[in-house]
Enzyme design. Structure first.
Site, short mmCIF file in Angstrom:
data_model
loop_
_atom_site.label_atom_id
_atom_site.label_comp_id
_atom_site.label_asym_id
_atom_site.label_seq_id
_atom_site.Cartn_x
_atom_site.Cartn_y
_atom_site.Cartn_z
N HIS A 85 5.36 38.76 74.55
CA HIS A 85 6.61 39.45 74.83
C HIS A 85 6.21 41.12 74.78
O HIS A 85 7.38 41.96 74.99
CB HIS A 85 7.38 39.39 73.48
CG HIS A 85 7.21 39.54 72.26
ND1 HIS A 85 6.37 38.44 71.59
CD2 HIS A 85 6.92 40.57 71.52
CE1 HIS A 85 5.99 38.99 70.32
NE2 HIS A 85 6.47 40.18 70.21
N HIS A 112 2.58 49.36 70.17
CA HIS A 112 2.91 48.23 71.25
C HIS A 112 3.90 49.23 72.03
O HIS A 112 4.51 50.22 71.74
CB HIS A 112 3.65 46.93 70.67
CG HIS A 112 4.87 47.46 69.92
ND1 HIS A 112 4.68 47.38 68.57
CD2 HIS A 112 6.09 47.20 70.11
CE1 HIS A 112 5.75 47.63 67.99
NE2 HIS A 112 6.75 47.42 68.73
N HIS A 114 7.63 49.15 74.96
CA HIS A 114 8.86 48.67 75.40
C HIS A 114 8.89 49.07 76.62
O HIS A 114 9.17 50.49 76.83
CB HIS A 114 10.07 48.62 74.60
CG HIS A 114 9.92 47.99 73.31
ND1 HIS A 114 10.25 46.69 72.84
CD2 HIS A 114 9.26 48.65 71.93
CE1 HIS A 114 9.90 46.38 71.61
NE2 HIS A 114 9.35 47.33 71.07
N HIS A 137 5.91 52.31 70.12
CA HIS A 137 6.06 52.38 68.80
C HIS A 137 4.86 52.45 68.12
O HIS A 137 3.83 51.45 68.43
CB HIS A 137 6.68 51.00 68.34
CG HIS A 137 8.16 51.11 68.84
ND1 HIS A 137 9.00 49.77 68.74
CD2 HIS A 137 8.82 52.07 69.04
CE1 HIS A 137 10.11 50.14 68.94
NE2 HIS A 137 10.29 51.48 69.53
N THR A 220 12.76 45.64 65.51
CA THR A 220 13.51 45.37 66.58
C THR A 220 13.16 43.91 67.26
O THR A 220 13.49 43.66 68.18
CB THR A 220 13.47 46.20 67.73
OG1 THR A 220 11.94 46.44 68.30
CG2 THR A 220 13.60 47.74 67.29
N THR A 221 12.25 43.36 66.50
CA THR A 221 12.05 41.97 66.79
C THR A 221 12.15 41.04 65.51
O THR A 221 11.98 41.59 64.52
CB THR A 221 10.50 41.61 67.39
OG1 THR A 221 9.57 42.24 66.48
CG2 THR A 221 10.38 42.45 68.82
#
Length: 305
Positions: A85, A112, A114, A137, A220-221
């Protein structure tokens, strides 16, 4: 329960797998004798991330002093992985952050990203309703903990430094090692070694890291644990449109192109967003320029997947 914002599904029953709204194949439900069991990941609560930061409503906090970053300048040799993801790189615990109103040092865990589609809007947080093409992040945890799941149980166990990306008209060469590595991690569980890079290479100069926002948020996951301390810098990183579009060639676990890997903004629910000492909140004009520049660049250069 806010399961619509991070669509949840089971693959297979009774193990549960989550996905982003952009993955339309991930909309089935568990069948069979376990179909009545509750989903493991329920993203609910009053302090969820991400949020829209409204600059006219933020408050100055004199305790939000500049961070002390340790080890960010050191060259790293680590594994970059497609985890199904996003892309993630684990970081050595020798990298640390202090100050910035943190009461103890926090050690780095991983970073990671986004992103959107072909360099389009893709950040998780927005500022005055404006969405950036990408958001990074850098996740840290208190030194006493061994992993994220432990630290997330502590109300202040996790601190995340967040950075927004804007479109640069030419390529940002310092990011080339990461961009070049993407072709080796197209599919989930693919990994490659990233050598000779440092976090400082990917971030704005240290002099510009004194201006940031802070609020009480969450991961946020799934499982979207709350009690996370997000710090968002309003000085942006820069990548070319071609570099940003490279991320859209990666693949999700369901085989689709890895695009729009962000969770929609969540209600503030009365939370206050603060800004750092000496921070002049003058970002809206920059964001408007960024948005206009991005729209023009997209019309000239992007091709559909």
């Amino acid at each position: 329960n806010d399961v619509s914002l991070l669509r949840l599904c089971s693959l297979p029953c009774p193990l549960f797998y989550w996905c982003y709204q952009s993955q339309f194949r991930c909309d089935h439900t568990c069948t069979g004798k376990c179909q009545d069991k509750p989903l493991t990941f329920r993203c609910s609560g009053g302090a969820q991330s991400p949020v829209n930061i409204v600059t006219r409503s933020v408050q100055r906090d004199e305790h939000l002093i500049p961070f002390k970053l340790t080890g960010y300048e050191k060259k790293l040799h680590g594994h970059l992985i497609n985890n199904g993801h996003t892309i993630q790189m684990d970081l050595p615990s020798s990298l640390k952050i202090e100050r910035g109103n943190l009461t103890v040092p926090y050690k780095a865990l991983q970073f990671h990203l986004h992103w959107g589609k072909n360099g389009g809007p893709g950040s998780e947080h927005t500022i005055d309703g404006e969405q950036f093409p990408m958001e990074m992040h850098v996740v840290h945890i208190k030194e006493e903990y061994d992993c994220l799941s432990q630290a997330a149980k502590d109300g202040t166990g996790v601190a995340v430094l967040g950075f927004f990306f804007q479109v640069l008209l030419s390529e940002y060469l310092k990011f080339d090692p990461l961009i070049d590595a993407l072709k080796n991690i197209t599919y989930p569980t693919n990994r490659t070694t990233l050598r000779g890079v440092s976090l400082d290479m990917f971030l704005p100069s240290r002099d510009n890291l004194t201006k940031y926002f802070r609020y009480d948020g969450s991961l946020t996951t799934p499982n979207c644990s709350e009690g996370i301390l997000p710090f968002y810098h309003n000085v942006t990183c820069l990548l070319s449109l071609l570099q940003l579009a490279s991320f859209s060639q990666l693949r999700f676990s369901d085989g689709n192109h890895m695009v729009n890997t962000y969770r929609p903004v969540q209600p503030l629910n009365g939370r206050q967003v603060y800004y750092s000492r000496g921070h002049a909140v003058l970002i809206s004009t920059v964001l408007l320029f960024m948005s206009t520049l991005l729209s023009s660049a997209l019309s000239l250069h992007t091709q559909p997947l």
